[in-house]
Design an enzyme around this catalytic site. Structure first.
Site, mmCIF file in Angstrom:
data_model
loop_
_atom_site.group_PDB
_atom_site.id
_atom_site.type_symbol
_atom_site.label_atom_id
_atom_site.label_comp_id
_atom_site.label_asym_id
_atom_site.label_seq_id
_atom_site.Cartn_x
_atom_site.Cartn_y
_atom_site.Cartn_z
ATOM 1 N N GLY A 67 -7.829 5.887 7.406
ATOM 2 C CA GLY A 67 -8.671 5.848 8.585
ATOM 3 C C GLY A 67 -8.168 4.886 9.641
ATOM 4 C CB ALA A 68 -7.828 1.367 9.786
ATOM 5 C CB SER A 69 -3.095 1.561 8.486
ATOM 6 O OG SER A 69 -3.438 1.648 7.109
ATOM 7 C CB THR A 70 -0.464 6.363 9.091
ATOM 8 O OG1 THR A 70 0.156 7.438 8.376
ATOM 9 C CG2 THR A 70 0.456 5.939 10.227
ATOM 10 C CD GLN A 71 -0.366 2.936 4.727
ATOM 11 O OE1 GLN A 71 -0.869 3.920 4.189
ATOM 12 N NE2 GLN A 71 -1.080 2.095 5.461
ATOM 13 C CD GLU A 76 -2.891 0.954 2.451
ATOM 14 O OE1 GLU A 76 -3.605 1.926 2.742
ATOM 15 O OE2 GLU A 76 -2.911 -0.122 3.080
#
Length: 563
Positions: free
Chosen positions: A292-296, A259
Site C-alpha cells: 500500500g505504501a511501498s513497492t520492492q 522486506e
C-alpha cells in the site's frame, strides 16, 4: 586354423540313447539309497531332531550365522530442503515377509486439522542435527499499512535446513498505523492474531516458539515518535501476556531492503530455485512486491565475464547465503510508490493542475457540486478523496470525476509525471525517481518474474483463470476498465464478482495504469515479457513473511519459562 568353441550338449539332445538309460538307472539307485538312509536317521535319531526336520528347522539360521535373512534396517530418508511438502520417507524397517504389502504411510499434513501429531512429523523420527528439535514453530506478524497478519509456520528438521510443513494465516484490520496516539489500542488489536497462535502451537512447544512483529511502510510514514510508542506497547503486551520468546529486535520496523529480500527468499524457496539441492546454473525468479505504501523489486543480475560492467556498490547490493550457496542480489524499496500512495500522488497532482490551471479541469454537477475532472477514474465514475495539505484555497476534500475524460492514455501521462522518470540519475542506469538499477534487458533477460500482493489483487478478479500474462495484457486490461461501465458490461457482464470489484473501486483505472507504468516505464521490462501473478504457492502465502520466518529460526532461541 580358427579356434572352435565346444559347447556342452543339453540333456536329451545329441546324446546316445543308451547313455541316457544308464544315467536313469544310476540315479534310481542313488535315490533308493538316500531314502533308506533317511528312514534310518528318523528311527535312531533323537526326538528333538525329528521335530526340527518336520518344522523345516534344517533350513533356518541360528543367531550366530553370518548370512542372516533378517530384513535390514533402513534409516528414514531426509526430504529435500526445498520442498514445502516432501514425499514420505522409507519406513524404518522393511517387512520380513517378502509377500507382505508395504506399510501405508500417513500423508503429509497441510493444516493443523490434517496433522496426526503436531509435536511430531511424518517425514522422519529424528532430526538431521542433534542440536535441532524434530519440529519447530515460528510466528511472524506482518504489521502492514492496510492491516495486520499473522503467519504461524510449522517446520520439520529432517534435513540440513528447516522444511515447511504448513502455514496458518489470519488477518485483522485496520493496521497499526491507524492507531496513532493510541499505542495500547494498537497492541490490543493484535490479540486476535496471537490467540490464534495459542490454538495452533502445541502447549509443550510454545515457550520455545519465537515470535516477531515486523512493521512495514505504513508505520514508517507515521513518524518516529508515534511509531516507537506503538512498537514499545506491542513488545510490552507480548512479554506480559504470551509465552512466546522474543529477540531484542523482534518488534521493529522492517528495513525496506529486508522486506524485498525476504519476499525473494519466500518465492524462490517455494519455487525450488534456491537451496543446497539446486544446480548452480538454475535461474532464480525476480520478485516484485507491491504494497500500500511501498513497492520492492529484487532480482539476481548476471554480468558477462568478459564485460567490465559489474553491480555497483551501495545499499542496493545484497549478499545472501542460503542453503550453503551465495547469491548477489539487486534490491530496492520505493517508499511512497505503493498503490495507495500512488493514488494519493495522482490525485494531488490532478488537483494541483486544476487549482493552478485557472480551474480548467473543474465543473459543476447537476446538484451544484464542484467536480475535478480526473482521467485516472473510469468514465462515468466519481470518487471523493482527501488530499495532502498543500495550501489549498478552500478545502482538502475533493470530488474527482472520470466523466468523459477517463482513459488509459490520459491517465498514463499523469502517472509518468508521478514516476519522476526524468529525475537526476547520479549512478547510471536508473529506473525511476533517480534510483540506480542495472539494465533488465542486459542483466536479467529471460528469468521468471513473480509479482505479488496488489499485482494479484487487481489483476486476478478480472482474469481469474490466468496466472501468467504479458505486460502488454495489463495495458489492454486498463484500456477496457478506464473506458467505463459500457466496456465493463461488454467484457465482464457475465462475471458477478468482477462487476462488483469494478463498481466498488472507481480507481481501478488508476491502479491498473500504475501497475503497467511501474513495470514498463519504471523497471523497463519489455511489453512482451511475461509475468506471473500469485497469491499462494503450495498453499503458502507469498510475501516476505516466510523468508523472515526461516531467518527467525536461524540462531539461538532462548526459551521462556512461561506456559
Amino acid at each position: 586354423m580358427r579356434n572352435s568353441h565346444i559347447l556342452p550338449h543339453p540333456a536329451g539332445h545329441g546324446v546316445p540313447p543308451e547313455a541316457n538309460g544308464a544315467r536313469r538307472f544310476t540315479w534310481k539307485r542313488i535315490a533308493l539309497g538316500a531314502a533308506v538312509l533317511f528312514v534310518f536317521m528318523w528311527v535312531v535319531g533323537p526326538k528333538e531332531r525329528r521335530q526340527r526336520m518336520l518344522q523345516g528347522g534344517m533350513h533356518s539360521h541360528s543367531q550366530n550365522d553370518t548370512c542372516s535373512t533378517r530384513s535390514p534396517t533402513v534409516s528414514p530418508a531426509s526430504p529435500p530442503a526445498h520442498t514445502a511438502h516432501p514425499a514420505n520417507p522409507l519406513p524404518e524397517s522393511l517387512p520380513t515377509d517378502a509377500n507382505a504389502s508395504p506399510p501405508t504411510l500417513p500423508p503429509a499434513p497441510h493444516s493443523p486439522e490434517t496433522d496426526p501429531d503436531p509435536l511430531k512429523t511424518v517425514h522422519c523420527i529424528r532430526p538431521h542435527s542433534p542440536s535441532k528439535p524434530l519440529v519447530q514453530y515460528a510466528l511472524m506478524l506482518d504489521a502492514g499499512s492496510q492491516g495486520s497478519r499473522i503467519h504461524v509456520y510449522k517446520f520439520h528438521n529432517c534435513g540440513a535446513a528447516p522444511v515447511l510443513e504448513y502455514e496458518v494465516f489470519e488477518q485483522t484490520r485496520p493496521g497499526l498505523s491507524a492507531y496513532a496516539g493510541e499505542p495500547l489500542a494498537a497492541a490490543e488489536s493484535l490479540d486476535v492474531l496471537m490467540d490464534q497462535a495459542l490454538k495452533v502451537v502445541p502447549v509443550q512447544l510454545q515457550s520455545c516458539t519465537p515470535v516477531a512483529v515486523k512493521a512495514t511502510a505504513g508505520l514508517r510514514l507515521l513518524g518516529a515518535v508515534a511509531s516507537t510508542e506503538i512498537l514499545n506497547s506491542v513488545r510490552a503486551r507480548f512479554a506480559d501476556r504470551y509465552p512466546f520468546p522474543m529477540k531484542k529486535d523482534s518488534v521493529a520496523i522492517m528495513d525496506g531492503k529486508d522486506e524485498g529480500v525476504y519476499a525473494w527468499i519466500t518465492a524462490n524457496y517455494l519455487l525450488s530455485t534456491i537451496g543446497s539441492h539446486v544446480p548452480s546454473a538454475t535461474t532464480t525468479y525476480a520478485v516484485l512486491d507491491l504494497g500500500g505504501a511501498s513497492t520492492q523489486i529484487v532480482f539476481e543480475p548476471t554480468f558477462p565475464r568478459s564485460s567490465s560492467t559489474k553491480l555497483e556498490e551501495g545499499d542496493h547490493k545484497y549478499a545472501l547465503t542460503f542453503g550453503g550457496k551465495d547469491y548477489t542480489l539487486y534490491q530496492h524499496s520505493y517508499l511512497g510508490y505503493g498503490i495507495m500512495r500512488a493514488r494519493r500522488s495522482v490525485h494531488n497532482l490532478v488537483a494541483f493542475m486544476s487549482e493552478f490551471g485557472h480551474g480548467d479541469g473543474t465543473h459543476e454537477s447537476a446538484e451544484g457540486e464542484t467536480l475535478i475532472s480526473n482521467p485516472c477514474l473510469s468514465k462515468g465514475t466519481r470518487r471523493t478523496v482527501e488530499l495532502d495539505d498543500a495550501g489549498w484555497t478552500h478545502k482538502s476534500n475533493f470530488t474527482m470525476a472520470g466523466a468523459d475524460v477517463g482513459s488509459f492514455v490520459a491517465c498514463n501521462r499523469i502517472i509518468e509525471l508521478v514516476m519522476a522518470k526524468d529525475a537526476v540519475c547520479n549512478v547510471k542506469p536508473c529506473s525511476f525517481n533517480g534510483v540506480y538499477q542495472p539494465s533488465i534487458i542486459d542483466t536479467f533477460p529471460s528469468g521468471g518474474i513473480l509479482t505479488l500482493s496488489y499485482f494479484y489483487d487487481r489483476i486476478s478478479p478480472l482474469m481469474p483463470d490466468t496466472s501468467t500474462l504479458a505486460i502488454s495484457d495489463i495495458a489492454h486490461l486498463a484500456q477496457r476498465v478506464c473506458a467505463g461501465k459500457v466496456s465493463w458490461k461488454e467484457h465482464w457482464g457475465g462475471d458477478k464478482n468482477a462487476m462488483e470489484e469494478l463498481e466498488g473501486r472507481p480507481e481501478y483505472c488508476l491502479d491498473l495504469t500504475f501497475l503497467h507504468a511501474l513495470l514498463r516505464l519504471g523497471y523497463e521490462f519489455p511489453e512482451e515479457r511475461d509475468i506471473r501473478i500469485e497469491k499462494k504457492l503450495d498453499g503458502v502465502e507469498l510475501g516476505w513473511a516466510l523468508g523472515a520466518g526461516i531467518a527467525l529460526l536461524d540462531g539461538d532461541i532462548r526459551c521462556t519459562d512461561k506456559l
